[in-house]
Design a protein around this motif. Structure first.
Motif, short mmCIF file in Angstrom:
data_model
loop_
_atom_site.label_atom_id
_atom_site.label_comp_id
_atom_site.label_asym_id
_atom_site.label_seq_id
_atom_site.Cartn_x
_atom_site.Cartn_y
_atom_site.Cartn_z
N VAL A 1 0.81 -1.26 -0.11
CA VAL A 1 -0.02 0.15 -0.07
C VAL A 1 0.93 1.19 -0.18
O VAL A 1 1.52 1.47 1.08
CB VAL A 1 -0.96 0.04 1.08
N VAL A 2 0.61 2.19 -1.05
CA VAL A 2 1.49 3.36 -1.12
C VAL A 2 0.78 4.47 -0.49
O VAL A 2 -0.62 4.66 -0.91
CB VAL A 2 1.93 3.64 -2.62
N GLY B 1 2.24 -5.95 4.11
CA GLY B 1 1.54 -6.74 5.14
C GLY B 1 -0.11 -6.94 4.86
O GLY B 1 -0.49 -7.92 5.59
N LEU B 2 -0.59 -6.35 3.99
CA LEU B 2 -1.88 -6.29 3.83
C LEU B 2 -2.24 -6.88 2.27
O LEU B 2 -3.25 -6.63 1.90
CB LEU B 2 -2.69 -4.97 4.03
N ALA B 3 -1.52 -7.58 1.58
CA ALA B 3 -1.63 -8.04 0.34
C ALA B 3 -3.08 -8.70 0.32
O ALA B 3 -3.57 -8.47 -1.13
CB ALA B 3 -0.46 -8.99 -0.03
N ALA B 4 -3.59 -9.28 1.25
CA ALA B 4 -4.75 -10.18 0.97
C ALA B 4 -6.00 -9.07 0.83
O ALA B 4 -7.09 -9.46 0.38
CB ALA B 4 -5.01 -10.86 2.19
N ARG B 5 -5.85 -7.65 1.43
CA ARG B 5 -6.84 -6.85 1.15
C ARG B 5 -6.56 -6.12 -0.16
O ARG B 5 -7.94 -5.32 -0.50
CB ARG B 5 -6.62 -5.82 2.31
N VAL B 6 -5.62 -6.28 -0.90
CA VAL B 6 -5.29 -5.34 -2.04
C VAL B 6 -6.16 -5.91 -3.07
O VAL B 6 -5.98 -7.16 -3.56
CB VAL B 6 -3.91 -5.25 -2.36
N LEU B 7 -6.95 -5.17 -3.86
CA LEU B 7 -7.72 -5.81 -5.11
C LEU B 7 -7.06 -6.20 -6.19
O LEU B 7 -6.19 -5.43 -6.41
CB LEU B 7 -8.92 -4.53 -5.19
N PRO B 8 -7.62 -7.01 -6.91
CA PRO B 8 -6.93 -7.04 -8.36
C PRO B 8 -6.76 -5.77 -9.30
O PRO B 8 -7.60 -4.91 -9.03
CB PRO B 8 -8.03 -8.13 -8.97
#
Length: 334
Positions: free
Chosen positions: A41-42, A206-213
């Motif tokens: 996340v930037v 650490g929040l890759a599971a939350r990042v949308l496609p």
């Protein structure tokens, strides 16, 4: 007690060595050489986004605040809490005179969600990475001293984690439970960048599971704005009194209150009121020889009812409103 497993948890760090951002600066250039991974996340401050978009002005700050203001929420001396053109409620409409050249101010970006989407797409095009982007700004809190950063633009992540309908570990259903993930990320970013270090960009991992496609930017930060009619603090205390006296800004008082709540409020003001069918009846003392007290009672009741979304009154007496009881109706019944 053992520590977290490898790779668990969050890591956040600032991007160092960034120069002055000016109009026309490509924000994606600020990320060249930065160790980015898919799912990062930037976070970038609104001021940097605004400067790149040409929102820096040689202008008097108070004049700029007035131009950006849609509605004054509260005023105390020179300080103004306002709703700005983006729907954000904050001090000075988000107009900032810090970290900018003397004699200039920086306005908020024209469309922070669009700015976040554009940077996300630029990162994808240049680096082939799927990251989320959060545009941050600083704001105070209604109930607490101090400020925190919050998200005013979001792309690639759901700003809210809506948990309504789920159950906790004890079997209790969760109601009105929706952590503001984007705001939490903005506050985390501010902790690692600070206000005085000239580091307006940070990365959270650490929040890759939350990042949308890729291509799915999500609803943006706009979903974090509470509609005015749901806002229990849409006006300051003084401003609410003035709004009631003026008979305006009814939407700031929310949806019409139940009749029983209106009656309780009227009685707390020393007025004799009862629920009467779909309405509320103000019982006037017609045995008094003068009308002044009746007029005062009616006006007081009108103010209370307006603040609860009720009115106008209809006269049920044989002549003027001071000669009989008054009935107040909610908008749906009038």
């Amino acid at each position: 007690m053992t520590g977290p497993p490898d790779g668990a948890g969050l890591r956040a760090w600032p991007v160092e060595g960034l120069g002055e951002v000016r109009r026309g600066t490509a924000l994606v250039d600020l990320l060249d050489g930065v160790d980015l991974h898919d799912g990062d996340v930037v976070c970038v401050t609104s001021k940097v986004v605004a400067k790149a978009e040409g929102r820096q002005r040689h202008q008097d700050r108070e004049e700029a605040i007035t131009q950006e203001t849609v509605r004054v929420v509260a005023r105390r001396g020179a300080a103004r809490i306002v709703e700005n053109r983006l729907g954000l409620v904050m001090a000075a409409a988000g107009v900032d005179a810090s970290n900018t050249e003397v004699g200039t101010v920086v306005l908020l970006p024209e469309d922070p969600d669009a700015s976040a989407r554009r940077l996300r797409e630029d990162v994808r095009a240049r680096h082939g990475l799927d990251v989320a982007v959060v545009v941050t700004d600083t704001a105070g809190r209604a109930w607490r001293t101090g400020q925190t950063d919050l998200a005013i633009g979001v792309a690639g992540i759901e700003p809210l984690d809506v948990l309504d309908g789920q159950v906790d570990g004890y079997g209790n259903p969760l109601v009105v439970t929706a952590p503001a993930v984007a705001d939490e990320l903005a506050s985390l970013a501010e902790l690692v960048t600070g206000k005085l270090g000239g580091r307006p960009v940070s990365v959270v991992r650490g929040l890759a599971a939350r990042v949308l496609p890729a291509g799915d930017h999500g609803p943006g930060a706009a979903v974090l704005l509470r509609p005015r009619r749901q806002n229990m603090f849409a006006l300051g205390a003084r401003e609410a009194v003035v709004a009631a006296v003026r008979g305006r800004d009814a939407d700031c008082f929310g949806a019409p209150a139940p009749a029983e709540e209106v009656v309780d409020a009227l009685r707390s003001c020393g007025l004799d009121a009862v629920v009467d069918g779909p309405g509320v009846r103000l019982r006037l003392d017609t045995g008094r020889p003068g009308v002044r007290d009746q007029v005062v009672a009616l006006e007081r009741a009108r103010l209370v009812c307006h603040a609860h979304g009720w009115g106008p009154f209809s006269d049920t007496g044989p002549a003027a409103p001071t000669s009989g009881d008054a009935v107040f109706l909610s908008p749906g019944d009038s």
